[in-house]
Scaffold this active site. Structure first.
Site, PDB file in Angstrom:
ATOM      1  N   HIS A 250       3.009 -16.751  13.148  1.00 21.29           N
ATOM      2  CA  HIS A 250       1.693 -16.306  13.618  1.00 21.29           C
ATOM      3  C   HIS A 250       0.681 -17.455  13.547  1.00 21.29           C
ATOM      4  CE1 HIS A 250      -1.818 -13.493  13.884  1.00 21.29           C
ATOM      5  NE2 HIS A 250      -2.366 -14.413  13.100  1.00 21.29           N
ATOM      6  N   GLU A 251       0.671 -18.177  12.428  1.00 21.72           N
ATOM      7  CA  GLU A 251      -0.272 -19.281  12.278  1.00 21.72           C
ATOM      8  C   GLU A 251       0.037 -20.411  13.250  1.00 21.72           C
ATOM      9  OE1 GLU A 251      -2.834 -18.702  10.697  1.00 21.72           O
ATOM     10  OE2 GLU A 251      -2.114 -16.906   9.681  1.00 21.72           O
TER      11      GLU A 251
ATOM     12  N   GLU B 116      -6.047 -12.727  17.682  1.00 21.36           N
ATOM     13  CA  GLU B 116      -5.080 -12.236  16.700  1.00 21.36           C
ATOM     14  C   GLU B 116      -3.924 -11.514  17.393  1.00 21.36           C
ATOM     15  OE1 GLU B 116      -4.892 -12.983  13.558  1.00 21.36           O
ATOM     16  OE2 GLU B 116      -6.692 -14.207  13.832  1.00 21.36           O
TER      17      GLU B 116
ATOM     18  N   HIS C 293      -1.449 -19.752  16.639  1.00 19.92           N
ATOM     19  CA  HIS C 293      -2.859 -20.143  16.785  1.00 19.92           C
ATOM     20  C   HIS C 293      -2.951 -21.601  17.220  1.00 19.92           C
ATOM     21  CE1 HIS C 293      -4.859 -16.550  15.499  1.00 19.92           C
ATOM     22  NE2 HIS C 293      -4.338 -16.555  14.285  1.00 19.92           N
TER      23      HIS C 293
END
Length: 293
Positions: free
Chosen positions: A139-140, A211, A143
């Site tokens: 997930h990070e 997100e 980004h």
């Protein structure tokens, strides 16, 4: 891995960047006028500060969070997982850092793919199993892949400037306000508060969508959206049991975290993230799509 561009995210990032740029010019002009300076002073102060923030954004964020860069010898499993996921995402390996905190969380920072960092807390490493932590790290990295960290860096720079003026506004007492019969320095402080609020609202408008985009990206990188869903539920449940003082220490960094902290002034004012339930629902729907593909 087949990475699909998220044009909805790119459009929102473009609009947010444009509005932040306009806000920055207005803010810089207002503060420079109030202090009685000219274009040179405006360029030196705001230009110099922006360059520092831009080139050292990753290190400044890590420092503000009390994060420590770790080597592969110190955290071999963490480094190995991030290296593998970075290769799958076709990204340069970011700097790896750890925050000594009970709060189970993670965040990414930096101005570009080549100048990025991923940090995790000791709390999240103790809370999640290896597959769940992999989902969070994916997930990070999403980004970073989506480049939304660039927008967050610019937004945080503007908020930081506004905060400095609000906190140290008394230093501006020699500006134009003093020539007007002792008019208070609150003019500069008021402008800064307004800028801070607007910049925060702009980030909030982007943050919810980014997100969801990072969750989708994590599923593409790891191929296992159910593990990220499990991690989100576990983190959300664990945060409720973290001491209030630990939450307050990190609450103002909500926009960077994988799960927002529901404490502190920012946490109480607005939520920067969609609810965990909605994110889990979308991840489960995405898992079904991958199973039938």
């Amino acid at each position: 891995m087949e990475w699909k561009a998220d044009w909805g995210l790119r459009f929102r990032m473009g609009v947010t960047m444009f509005l932040l740029f306009v806000l920055y010019i207005v803010f810089a002009g207002a503060i420079t006028w109030y202090m009685g300076g000219g274009a040179t002073m405006m360029l030196l102060f705001f230009g110099g500060f922006s360059l520092v923030q831009w080139f050292f954004s990753d290190k400044l964020t890590l420092w503000s969070m009390g994060a420590t860069e770790v080597t592969a010898e110190e955290q071999p499993k963490l480094h190995a997982t991030i290296s593998r996921l970075s290769q799958q995402a076709d990204l340069p390996k970011p700097t790896v850092a750890v925050v000594d905190s009970q709060v189970p969380n993670a965040f990414a920072t930096g101005r570009s793919k080549n100048n990025a960092a991923v940090a995790v807390t000791t709390g999240i490493m103790q809370t999640l199993d290896e597959d769940e932590l992999e989902g969070v790290l994916a997930h990070e990295l999403s980004h970073i892949k989506n480049r939304d960290m660039t927008v967050m860096t610019i937004a945080s720079f503007l908020s930081t400037l506004a905060f400095i003026v609000v906190r140290w506004g008394w230093l501006f007492a020699g500006g134009r306000g003093k020539q007007g019969g002792g008019a208070p320095v609150f003019v500069a402080i008021l402008v800064s508060i307004v800028v801070w609020i607007i910049s925060f609202l702009l980030v909030r408008a982007l943050s919810r969508y980014r997100e969801y985009a990072a969750d989708r990206g994590a599923a593409m990188i790891s191929g296992n959206p159910s593990k990220l869903a499990s991690a989100l539920l576990k983190i959300d449940n664990r945060i409720d049991r973290v001491p209030d003082e630990d939450l307050r220490d990190q609450a103002e960094m909500n926009a960077f975290f994988i799960i927002p902290i529901k404490a502190g002034f920012v946490g109480r004012l607005f939520s920067t993230h969609p609810t965990t339930e909605k994110r889990v629902e979308r991840l489960r729907a995405l898992e079904k799509e991958l199973e039938t593909a």
